[in-house]
Scaffold this active site. Sequence first.
Site, PDB file in Angstrom:
ATOM      1  N   ASP A   1      33.650  13.241  22.213  1.00  0.00           N
ATOM      2  CA  ASP A   1      34.735  12.959  21.292  1.00  0.00           C
ATOM      3  C   ASP A   1      34.105  12.504  19.998  1.00  0.00           C
ATOM      4  O   ASP A   1      33.161  11.839  20.124  1.00  0.00           O
ATOM      5  CB  ASP A   1      35.728  11.881  21.862  1.00  0.00           C
ATOM      6  CG  ASP A   1      36.532  12.537  23.164  1.00  0.00           C
ATOM      7  OD1 ASP A   1      36.658  13.684  23.322  1.00  0.00           O
ATOM      8  OD2 ASP A   1      36.818  11.545  23.949  1.00  0.00           O
ATOM      9  N   ARG A   2      34.813  12.491  19.004  1.00  0.00           N
ATOM     10  CA  ARG A   2      34.355  12.089  17.777  1.00  0.00           C
ATOM     11  C   ARG A   2      34.029  10.484  17.986  1.00  0.00           C
ATOM     12  O   ARG A   2      33.130  10.005  17.348  1.00  0.00           O
ATOM     13  CB  ARG A   2      35.306  12.080  16.688  1.00  0.00           C
ATOM     14  CG  ARG A   2      34.961  11.665  15.499  1.00  0.00           C
ATOM     15  CD  ARG A   2      35.936  11.842  14.188  1.00  0.00           C
ATOM     16  NE  ARG A   2      35.813  11.277  12.980  1.00  0.00           N
ATOM     17  CZ  ARG A   2      36.626  10.329  12.704  1.00  0.00           C
ATOM     18  NH1 ARG A   2      37.312   9.785  13.220  1.00  0.00           N
ATOM     19  NH2 ARG A   2      36.225   9.461  11.329  1.00  0.00           N
TER      20      ARG A   2
END
Length: 306
Positions: free
Chosen positions: A142-143
């Site tokens: 995930d970012r």
Amino acid sequence: MPPRSPLPQRHGLEAAWVCTPERAQHPLWETMGAWLDERLSEFVDVAGFLARERFVYESGAAVTGLDAYRPTTFVWFHRDLAEETVVPGPIHVIYRDDRIVVIDKPAFLSTIPRGRHVVQSVVVRLRAELELPELSPLHRLDRATSGLLILATERRWRGAYQSLFQRQEIEKTYRALAPLRPDLDLPVTVRNHLTTSRGQWQAEVVPDAPANAESLIELDSVIDGLGSYRLTPRTGRTHQLRLHMLGLGIPISDDSIYPVVRDIAIDDFTRPLQLLANEVRFTDPIDGGARQFVSVRTLPLRSEVA
């Protein structure tokens, strides 16, 4: 699929392409310029691109607006990119050989170019920095998540290494900071069914559905009044660890999506999610060697804004 692009990568990105349909199906276009205007004017300045010779054919020759319409013809071009705020924090290269690169990414940096995060993604930045035009991730983070990410240096290596993930032969360990619950009996294995819906930030638990997500949750120590947890996912669903921790009543600290979505500016890098992809272990599918890599980052994760 198109033939190989006649344009080199720009900012680590391949050129975009479009292909004209059969003339018999669409007899209205007399010129390539007319077709490009109808097809792309919503997205790019077609007249400007034509004037600056930014559309090219497979041969590399520039498309002109007055070229006669050509059916089933590929045209390549590079889009203009929006300005992006640089994501703070270094991308540490933990390991590199001819086949793979293992990096330790900072929070807020996307794995792949997507939406408003294009140049500010691991793939685009490292293709340029490492001069590896075919570099591609073998999995994703995930970012918001920091830590270890494995990438293939060339397309020819992707299949062998991705098969390890498909067969669940990659062992990954995460670390997280979250509240303490003295009444929670740990370690515990969480199993449930997770699903995502297009357009929604949050993934969801589907009650009574067959389990498709499994995580082992253990408490290691206490840091600044918070629990330091060791998380071992045995599957890889979107937001799996964040949802499993939330379900135990111990949401991961500084999570901007769970339990509620918080409105945070896209360039606010001050409060990184306290989730770290800390360790990865596997047997190399090419040479049979044992591989083990550990993040150089530690909890608590601090803002890397200079």
